[in-house]
Design a protein around this motif. Structure first.
Motif, PDB file in Angstrom:
ATOM      1  N   LEU A 105      15.858  25.049  37.716  1.00 50.67           N
ATOM      2  CA  LEU A 105      15.922  25.611  36.362  1.00 50.67           C
ATOM      3  C   LEU A 105      14.553  25.601  35.703  1.00 50.67           C
ATOM      4  O   LEU A 105      14.177  26.548  35.021  1.00 50.67           O
ATOM      5  N   ASP A 106      13.792  24.536  35.917  1.00 53.14           N
ATOM      6  CA  ASP A 106      12.444  24.472  35.368  1.00 53.14           C
ATOM      7  C   ASP A 106      11.559  25.551  35.972  1.00 53.14           C
ATOM      8  O   ASP A 106      10.758  26.176  35.279  1.00 53.14           O
ATOM      9  N   ALA A 107      11.717  25.767  37.272  1.00 51.47           N
ATOM     10  CA  ALA A 107      10.914  26.790  37.947  1.00 51.47           C
ATOM     11  C   ALA A 107      11.275  28.183  37.433  1.00 51.47           C
ATOM     12  O   ALA A 107      10.392  29.002  37.165  1.00 51.47           O
ATOM     13  N   VAL A 108      12.552  28.460  37.265  1.00 53.64           N
ATOM     14  CA  VAL A 108      12.987  29.761  36.749  1.00 53.64           C
ATOM     15  C   VAL A 108      12.489  29.935  35.316  1.00 53.64           C
ATOM     16  O   VAL A 108      12.040  31.019  34.929  1.00 53.64           O
ATOM     17  N   ALA A 109      12.526  28.878  34.533  1.00 49.73           N
ATOM     18  CA  ALA A 109      12.061  28.955  33.145  1.00 49.73           C
ATOM     19  C   ALA A 109      10.566  29.247  33.065  1.00 49.73           C
ATOM     20  O   ALA A 109      10.095  29.784  32.058  1.00 49.73           O
ATOM     21  N   ALA A 110       9.815  28.934  34.117  1.00 53.71           N
ATOM     22  CA  ALA A 110       8.371  29.173  34.124  1.00 53.71           C
ATOM     23  C   ALA A 110       8.034  30.635  34.418  1.00 53.71           C
ATOM     24  O   ALA A 110       6.887  31.048  34.255  1.00 53.71           O
ATOM     25  N   LEU A 111       9.011  31.414  34.841  1.00 55.61           N
ATOM     26  CA  LEU A 111       8.762  32.823  35.149  1.00 55.61           C
ATOM     27  C   LEU A 111       8.607  33.630  33.866  1.00 55.61           C
ATOM     28  O   LEU A 111       9.226  33.313  32.848  1.00 55.61           O
ATOM     29  N   PRO A 112       7.824  34.710  33.920  1.00 57.79           N
ATOM     30  CA  PRO A 112       7.767  35.623  32.770  1.00 57.79           C
ATOM     31  C   PRO A 112       9.152  36.227  32.515  1.00 57.79           C
ATOM     32  O   PRO A 112       9.981  36.307  33.433  1.00 57.79           O
ATOM     33  N   PRO A 113       9.433  36.657  31.294  1.00 58.60           N
ATOM     34  CA  PRO A 113      10.777  37.119  30.938  1.00 58.60           C
ATOM     35  C   PRO A 113      11.363  38.186  31.860  1.00 58.60           C
ATOM     36  O   PRO A 113      12.522  38.101  32.253  1.00 58.60           O
ATOM     37  N   ARG A 114      10.604  39.202  32.226  1.00 58.30           N
ATOM     38  CA  ARG A 114      11.156  40.275  33.067  1.00 58.30           C
ATOM     39  C   ARG A 114      11.498  39.737  34.447  1.00 58.30           C
ATOM     40  O   ARG A 114      12.547  40.048  35.000  1.00 58.30           O
ATOM     41  N   GLN A 115      10.627  38.911  35.015  1.00 56.60           N
ATOM     42  CA  GLN A 115      10.912  38.331  36.329  1.00 56.60           C
ATOM     43  C   GLN A 115      12.134  37.421  36.255  1.00 56.60           C
ATOM     44  O   GLN A 115      12.978  37.414  37.147  1.00 56.60           O
ATOM     45  N   ARG A 116      12.237  36.653  35.183  1.00 53.97           N
ATOM     46  CA  ARG A 116      13.395  35.773  34.999  1.00 53.97           C
ATOM     47  C   ARG A 116      14.673  36.597  34.926  1.00 53.97           C
ATOM     48  O   ARG A 116      15.686  36.267  35.556  1.00 53.97           O
ATOM     49  N   ALA A 117      14.622  37.707  34.188  1.00 52.47           N
ATOM     50  CA  ALA A 117      15.803  38.569  34.074  1.00 52.47           C
ATOM     51  C   ALA A 117      16.199  39.142  35.428  1.00 52.47           C
ATOM     52  O   ALA A 117      17.382  39.177  35.783  1.00 52.47           O
ATOM     53  N   VAL A 118      15.222  39.567  36.208  1.00 48.53           N
ATOM     54  CA  VAL A 118      15.508  40.123  37.535  1.00 48.53           C
ATOM     55  C   VAL A 118      16.127  39.055  38.435  1.00 48.53           C
ATOM     56  O   VAL A 118      17.118  39.316  39.127  1.00 48.53           O
ATOM     57  N   LYS A 153       6.239  33.359  43.069  1.00 49.23           N
ATOM     58  CA  LYS A 153       5.913  32.314  42.096  1.00 49.23           C
ATOM     59  C   LYS A 153       6.841  31.113  42.261  1.00 49.23           C
ATOM     60  O   LYS A 153       6.396  29.961  42.206  1.00 49.23           O
ATOM     61  N   LEU A 154       8.134  31.368  42.489  1.00 52.40           N
ATOM     62  CA  LEU A 154       9.076  30.266  42.695  1.00 52.40           C
ATOM     63  C   LEU A 154       8.711  29.478  43.948  1.00 52.40           C
ATOM     64  O   LEU A 154       8.784  28.247  43.955  1.00 52.40           O
ATOM     65  N   ARG A 155       8.318  30.175  45.013  1.00 54.38           N
ATOM     66  CA  ARG A 155       7.901  29.471  46.233  1.00 54.38           C
ATOM     67  C   ARG A 155       6.680  28.594  45.970  1.00 54.38           C
ATOM     68  O   ARG A 155       6.593  27.476  46.471  1.00 54.38           O
TER      69      ARG A 155
END
Length: 169
Positions: A105-118, A153-155
């Motif tokens: 969840l922390d890693a996903v939260a670090a993504l930019p909004p559009r990437q997080r949405a995808v 980025k998650l990797r």
């Protein structure tokens, strides 16, 4: 022609749909209070357009579309998370305890909004590329590239060993 769902059906739908919408919202915004606000806003907008919903079976997809459109509009606003630049950082109101939040969840939260949405749409909501592109109002190529960037980025954040495998070959 099918009759639109009734007021009572909306009430029932909102109760049943809340948990799934909330989970998606939380993954998008990373904050419980903001996720609740997002779901409430999405359900209010869904209610305002309830006459457009042709059948009760179409309601979850409609509400999900409204949720993601609302989130994207919030992300476009500079003040969506009320951050203000300052010279000196304030003291934290509470300490982050790594055991209270998942590393993912922390890693996903670090993504930019559009990437997080995808990521949320593709891997949590289990939508295909075409449907994700439709929901976000972008091309399928954009969905694919944003997915690739997000996974890279998650990797990196999560320390996936497959990254080093490519570098050694």
């Amino acid at each position: 022609m099918a009759r639109p769902p009734t007021q009572e059906q909306f009430d029932e739908f909102a109760q049943v749909a809340w948990p799934r919408l909330y989970r998606s919202a939380y993954l998008l915004v990373g904050d419980h209070a903001s996720a609740e606000d997002l779901v409430q806003t999405a359900l209010a907008k869904t209610y305002g357009n309830w006459g457009r919903v042709r059948t009760l079976e179409a309601a979850p997809a409609y509400a999900r579309q409204v949720l993601f459109n609302t989130a994207m509009s919030w992300f476009r606003k500079a003040s969506w998370n009320r951050e203000r630049p300052t010279e000196v950082l304030p003291d934290l109101a509470h300490e982050n305890d790594p055991t209270t939040r998942s590393v993912l969840l922390d890693a996903v939260a670090a993504l930019p909004p559009r990437q997080r949405a995808v990521v949320v749409l593709r891997f949590y909501e289990d939508l295909d590329v075409r449907r994700t592109a439709d929901l976000l109002g972008c091309s399928e190529g954009t969905v694919k590239s944003q997915t690739s960037f997000a996974l890279d980025k998650l990797r990196t954040i999560l320390g996936d060993p497959t990254l080093t495998l490519e570098a050694t070959q």
